[in-house]
Design a protein around this motif. Structure first.
Motif, PDB file in Angstrom:
ATOM      1  N   VAL A 161       0.702  -0.692   0.337  1.00  0.00           N
ATOM      2  CA  VAL A 161       0.044  -0.457   0.117  1.00  0.00           C
ATOM      3  C   VAL A 161       1.207   1.317   0.021  1.00  0.00           C
ATOM      4  CG1 VAL A 161      -2.009  -1.096   1.132  1.00  0.00           C
ATOM      5  CG2 VAL A 161      -0.234   0.221   2.234  1.00  0.00           C
ATOM      6  N   GLN A 162       1.683   1.340   0.223  1.00  0.00           N
ATOM      7  CA  GLN A 162       3.349   2.350   0.012  1.00  0.00           C
ATOM      8  C   GLN A 162       4.731   1.869  -0.001  1.00  0.00           C
ATOM      9  OE1 GLN A 162       5.549   2.982   2.908  1.00  0.00           O
ATOM     10  NE2 GLN A 162       6.512   4.932   2.154  1.00  0.00           N
ATOM     11  N   GLN A 163       5.406   2.357  -0.656  1.00  0.00           N
ATOM     12  CA  GLN A 163       6.535   2.567  -0.991  1.00  0.00           C
ATOM     13  C   GLN A 163       7.611   3.450  -0.028  1.00  0.00           C
ATOM     14  OE1 GLN A 163      10.044   1.101  -1.595  1.00  0.00           O
ATOM     15  NE2 GLN A 163       9.029  -0.180  -3.632  1.00  0.00           N
ATOM     16  N   GLY A 164       8.748   3.863   0.170  1.00  0.00           N
ATOM     17  CA  GLY A 164       9.336   4.761   0.111  1.00  0.00           C
ATOM     18  C   GLY A 164       9.539   5.165   1.196  1.00  0.00           C
ATOM     19  N   CYS A 165      10.357   6.436   1.883  1.00  0.00           N
ATOM     20  CA  CYS A 165      10.594   6.608   3.131  1.00  0.00           C
ATOM     21  C   CYS A 165      10.944   8.256   3.172  1.00  0.00           C
ATOM     22  CB  CYS A 165      11.058   5.883   3.937  1.00  0.00           C
ATOM     23  SG  CYS A 165      11.135   5.661   5.881  1.00  0.00           S
ATOM     24  N   ASP A 166      10.203   9.300   3.967  1.00  0.00           N
ATOM     25  CA  ASP A 166      10.542  10.416   4.009  1.00  0.00           C
ATOM     26  C   ASP A 166      11.397  10.700   4.683  1.00  0.00           C
ATOM     27  OD1 ASP A 166       9.067  10.809   1.263  1.00  0.00           O
ATOM     28  OD2 ASP A 166       7.393  11.833   2.619  1.00  0.00           O
ATOM     29  N   HIS A 167      11.437  10.056   6.408  1.00  0.00           N
ATOM     30  CA  HIS A 167      12.336   9.929   7.229  1.00  0.00           C
ATOM     31  C   HIS A 167      14.094   9.599   6.824  1.00  0.00           C
ATOM     32  CE1 HIS A 167       8.505  11.413   9.008  1.00  0.00           C
ATOM     33  NE2 HIS A 167       8.444   9.884   8.620  1.00  0.00           N
ATOM     34  N   ARG A 168      14.486  10.006   7.466  1.00  0.00           N
ATOM     35  CA  ARG A 168      16.125   9.795   7.703  1.00  0.00           C
ATOM     36  C   ARG A 168      16.669   9.464   8.786  1.00  0.00           C
ATOM     37  NH1 ARG A 168      14.645   9.327   3.362  1.00  0.00           N
ATOM     38  NH2 ARG A 168      15.767  10.303   1.507  1.00  0.00           N
ATOM     39  N   CYS A 169      16.394   8.232   9.632  1.00  0.00           N
ATOM     40  CA  CYS A 169      16.447   7.393  10.753  1.00  0.00           C
ATOM     41  C   CYS A 169      18.527   6.944  10.476  1.00  0.00           C
ATOM     42  CB  CYS A 169      16.360   6.367  11.049  1.00  0.00           C
ATOM     43  SG  CYS A 169      14.280   6.171  11.495  1.00  0.00           S
ATOM     44  N   THR A 170      19.232   7.722  11.179  1.00  0.00           N
ATOM     45  CA  THR A 170      19.973   7.641  10.990  1.00  0.00           C
ATOM     46  C   THR A 170      21.181   6.286  10.560  1.00  0.00           C
ATOM     47  OG1 THR A 170      21.060   7.520  13.811  1.00  0.00           O
ATOM     48  CG2 THR A 170      20.791   9.388  12.750  1.00  0.00           C
TER      49      THR A 170
ATOM     50  N   THR B  14       1.090  -4.565   3.947  1.00  0.00           N
ATOM     51  CA  THR B  14       2.776  -3.997   3.817  1.00  0.00           C
ATOM     52  C   THR B  14       3.460  -2.543   2.607  1.00  0.00           C
ATOM     53  OG1 THR B  14       5.056  -4.988   4.411  1.00  0.00           O
ATOM     54  CG2 THR B  14       3.561  -4.793   1.608  1.00  0.00           C
ATOM     55  N   GLY B  15       4.365  -2.437   3.112  1.00  0.00           N
ATOM     56  CA  GLY B  15       5.123  -0.763   3.020  1.00  0.00           C
ATOM     57  C   GLY B  15       6.316  -0.877   3.819  1.00  0.00           C
ATOM     58  N   VAL B  16       7.166   0.567   3.329  1.00  0.00           N
ATOM     59  CA  VAL B  16       8.007   1.016   4.039  1.00  0.00           C
ATOM     60  C   VAL B  16       8.202   1.486   4.972  1.00  0.00           C
ATOM     61  CG1 VAL B  16      10.548   1.826   3.496  1.00  0.00           C
ATOM     62  CG2 VAL B  16       9.730   0.399   1.809  1.00  0.00           C
ATOM     63  N   ASP B  17       6.948   2.320   5.194  1.00  0.00           N
ATOM     64  CA  ASP B  17       6.703   3.307   6.165  1.00  0.00           C
ATOM     65  C   ASP B  17       5.506   3.332   6.005  1.00  0.00           C
ATOM     66  OD1 ASP B  17       6.663   4.797   7.815  1.00  0.00           O
ATOM     67  OD2 ASP B  17       6.947   6.528   6.697  1.00  0.00           O
ATOM     68  N   MET B  18       4.704   2.285   6.157  1.00  0.00           N
ATOM     69  CA  MET B  18       3.025   2.239   6.349  1.00  0.00           C
ATOM     70  C   MET B  18       2.196   3.537   7.192  1.00  0.00           C
ATOM     71  SD  MET B  18       1.340  -0.946   5.813  1.00  0.00           S
ATOM     72  CE  MET B  18       1.119  -1.314   7.449  1.00  0.00           C
ATOM     73  N   THR B  19       2.842   4.283   8.335  1.00  0.00           N
ATOM     74  CA  THR B  19       1.688   4.709   8.717  1.00  0.00           C
ATOM     75  C   THR B  19       2.044   6.315   8.298  1.00  0.00           C
ATOM     76  OG1 THR B  19       4.218   5.021  10.128  1.00  0.00           O
ATOM     77  CG2 THR B  19       2.357   4.018  11.056  1.00  0.00           C
ATOM     78  N   ALA B  20       3.564   6.228   6.897  1.00  0.00           N
ATOM     79  CA  ALA B  20       2.928   7.425   6.277  1.00  0.00           C
ATOM     80  C   ALA B  20       2.421   7.472   4.656  1.00  0.00           C
ATOM     81  CB  ALA B  20       4.341   8.153   5.807  1.00  0.00           C
ATOM     82  N   TYR B  21       1.312   6.324   5.155  1.00  0.00           N
ATOM     83  CA  TYR B  21       0.193   6.157   4.478  1.00  0.00           C
ATOM     84  C   TYR B  21      -0.407   7.292   3.585  1.00  0.00           C
ATOM     85  CZ  TYR B  21      -3.556   4.964   1.350  1.00  0.00           C
ATOM     86  OH  TYR B  21      -4.298   4.418   0.456  1.00  0.00           O
ATOM     87  N   GLY B  22      -0.687   7.992   2.997  1.00  0.00           N
ATOM     88  CA  GLY B  22      -1.614   8.631   2.181  1.00  0.00           C
ATOM     89  C   GLY B  22      -1.455  10.484   1.959  1.00  0.00           C
ATOM     90  N   ALA B  23       0.013  10.804   2.698  1.00  0.00           N
ATOM     91  CA  ALA B  23      -0.010  12.214   3.242  1.00  0.00           C
ATOM     92  C   ALA B  23       0.553  12.792   1.603  1.00  0.00           C
ATOM     93  CB  ALA B  23       1.288  12.182   3.618  1.00  0.00           C
ATOM     94  N   ASP B  24       0.871  12.236   0.845  1.00  0.00           N
ATOM     95  CA  ASP B  24       0.780  12.119  -0.785  1.00  0.00           C
ATOM     96  C   ASP B  24      -0.331  11.884  -1.869  1.00  0.00           C
ATOM     97  OD1 ASP B  24       2.362   9.619  -2.726  1.00  0.00           O
ATOM     98  OD2 ASP B  24       1.181   9.656   0.190  1.00  0.00           O
ATOM     99  N   LEU B  25      -0.893  11.948  -1.107  1.00  0.00           N
ATOM    100  CA  LEU B  25      -3.193  11.615  -2.155  1.00  0.00           C
ATOM    101  C   LEU B  25      -3.490  12.770  -1.809  1.00  0.00           C
ATOM    102  CD1 LEU B  25      -3.005   7.612  -1.015  1.00  0.00           C
ATOM    103  CD2 LEU B  25      -2.012   8.968  -3.510  1.00  0.00           C
ATOM    104  N   PRO B  26      -4.343  12.822  -2.600  1.00  0.00           N
ATOM    105  CA  PRO B  26      -5.660  13.431  -2.519  1.00  0.00           C
ATOM    106  C   PRO B  26      -6.104  13.695  -1.282  1.00  0.00           C
ATOM    107  CG  PRO B  26      -5.446  13.041  -4.778  1.00  0.00           C
ATOM    108  CD  PRO B  26      -4.792  12.056  -4.470  1.00  0.00           C
ATOM    109  N   GLY B  27      -6.755  14.168  -0.863  1.00  0.00           N
ATOM    110  CA  GLY B  27      -7.963  14.548   0.780  1.00  0.00           C
ATOM    111  C   GLY B  27      -6.309  14.188   2.239  1.00  0.00           C
ATOM    112  N   ARG B  28      -5.480  13.714   1.730  1.00  0.00           N
ATOM    113  CA  ARG B  28      -4.485  13.128   2.644  1.00  0.00           C
ATOM    114  C   ARG B  28      -5.083  12.140   3.664  1.00  0.00           C
ATOM    115  NH1 ARG B  28       0.072  15.607   3.541  1.00  0.00           N
ATOM    116  NH2 ARG B  28       0.309  15.865   5.440  1.00  0.00           N
TER     117      ARG B  28
END
Length: 429
Positions: free
Chosen positions: A154-163, A200-214
């Protein structure tokens, strides 16, 4: 002609993508090939992948050897001498990559889709149960029918940068699959015989932030269950404890088809280490999430990831990670010995001695084994719905494996009469 063999390392998303790779390769008419889908989470996972490529060359002379996945994406030059073809994470899902003369090397930084564009499903993109965590094992498969329990990306990629993490550099920014596409794929999976879908996804709780209506993850899951009433079971894979939204909590409390099992991406139990990891939750946040889940549904089981021996970790810091296994009641624990990833900030921090990293990892695993035995023992005498995944093996709603006879793909009410070797023993009621 021999069918394509796929060797998979790493996460559930890699397992999902390996099935899509198999279907893409079949659509291209590829035969007599071994595809190794690599992982870059740890140095051990990379070592095992390179070993698998050498073994494939040795045991299958004359077959085409293809390397792909995160490790091959990040450092294609390391794999070019081990494989005939190196494909990045974008190319590996395209049918054209498996034609007779595909590209022979991946670019160091693949052309990721821009955030907001969304993720497109590969044709007939399904995956069966059986993925292993990085460094813990390998899944070998040929193209095979959908199993009773399957993954849905349901999601791919990650915008965070854990060290400590290199994966965002291999997977790109966070992109979400539109809800309509998820529903359509879920319906097809159910029609094909799937009885439990694992999102499943890389950062699944980030789901929807990039979609219309978020739309949030909770809103998406609610709409999925409403739109596919014939789906008996929905499960969530790894979740960031700092991002569980209110809709998800409400759904978890009210919807029995959402399985009472949370797997949390904790990584550590010490606040200073969490800060140095650049995680967004605290120790108290993690404990609160586990407590809230059990208050809403007492039958809930908790899983988690923990890293042993992160740079600068002292004995006291490690003790707090060890203690959190019991404080959160983590029955399903994945332990990762810290592995420096070149180019990450953590790789430049003062390292813990390798022998101490191994010792701490062993102590965490022992704590996880003890907690699992405690969890299983407490379930004896209880009844639960168990999905039979393959002959002799099922999965309880709270995730525990169950030794049970029955037809794969059926859900049976089971009473637990014992436990052995990390499994419950079930008797039909």
């Amino acid at each position: 002609m021999n069918p394509v063999e796929i060797v998979t390392f790493g996460c559930r998303l890699n397992a999902f993508e390996s099935e899509a790779i198999g279907r893409a390769a079949a659509a291209a008419g590829l035969v007599d090939a071994v595809i190794v889908n690599t992982c870059a989470v740890t140095a051990e996972a990379e070592r095992q992948a390179r070993q698998a490529l050498r073994r494939a060359r040795r045991e299958h002379p004359g077959r085409k050897i293809i390397a792909t996945g995160c490790a091959a994406t990040l450092a294609p030059e390391k794999y070019a001498g081990l494989a005939d073809v190196v494909l990045d994470n974008e190319a590996k899902l395209r049918v054209a990559s498996y034609y007779p003369h595909p590209p022979t090397a991946a670019p160091r930084v693949p052309p990721f889709p821009a955030s907001g564009r969304g993720v497109e499903f590969p044709p007939r993109s399904l995956a069966g149960e059986g993925a292993r965590r990085a460094g813990e094992g390998v899944e070998r498969s040929e193209t095979k029918p959908l199993r009773a329990r399957a993954y849905l990306q349901v999601q791919q990629g990650c915008d965070h940068r854990c060290t400590f993490c290199i994966i965002p550099y291999a997977r790109g920014p966070s992109r979400s699959v539109p809800i309509g596409a998820i529903v359509a794929e879920a319906r097809r999976m159910v029609e094909a015989g799937c009885r439990e879908i694992v999102l499943t996804g890389v950062d699944m709780t980030a789901y929807g932030a990039d979609l219309p209506g978020r739309p949030s993850l909770g809103q998406m899951a609610r709409r999925l269950l409403a739109a596919v009433p014939e789906l008996p079971r929905l499960r969530l894979s790894s979740l960031d404890p700092s991002e569980l939204d209110d809709d998800l909590w409400r759904l978890f409390a009210r919807e029995e088809r959402l399985m009472p099992h949370l797997h949390l991406s904790l990584q550590a139990g010490d606040d200073l280490i969490l800060k140095r990891m650049k995680r967004r939750h605290s120790r108290a946040d993690a404990i609160a999430v586990a407590r809230r889940a059990r208050e809403l549904r007492p039958e809930t089981a908790i899983g988690a990831d923990l890293i042993a021996g992160f740079p600068t970790e002292t004995d006291d810091m490690f003790r707090r990670s060890l203690d959190i296994v019991e404080e959160c009641g983590i029955a399903f624990l994945h332990v990762f010995p810290y592995s420096p990833r070149p180019g990450t900030p953590a790789a430049r921090m003062p390292a813990v001695a390798p022998e101490l990293v191994r010792e701490r990892a062993a102590r965490l695993r022992a704590a996880g084994t003890a907690r699992l035995a405690q969890e299983l023992g407490a379930r004896i005498g209880q009844s639960n719905d168990v999905l039979i995944e393959k002959p002799g093996v099922g999965r309880a709603a709270f995730y525990a494996p169950v030794a049970l006879d029955g037809a794969p793909g059926t859900v049976r009410r089971v009473r637990f009469v014992g436990a052995a070797e990390g499994k419950l023993i079930g008797a039909a009621t």
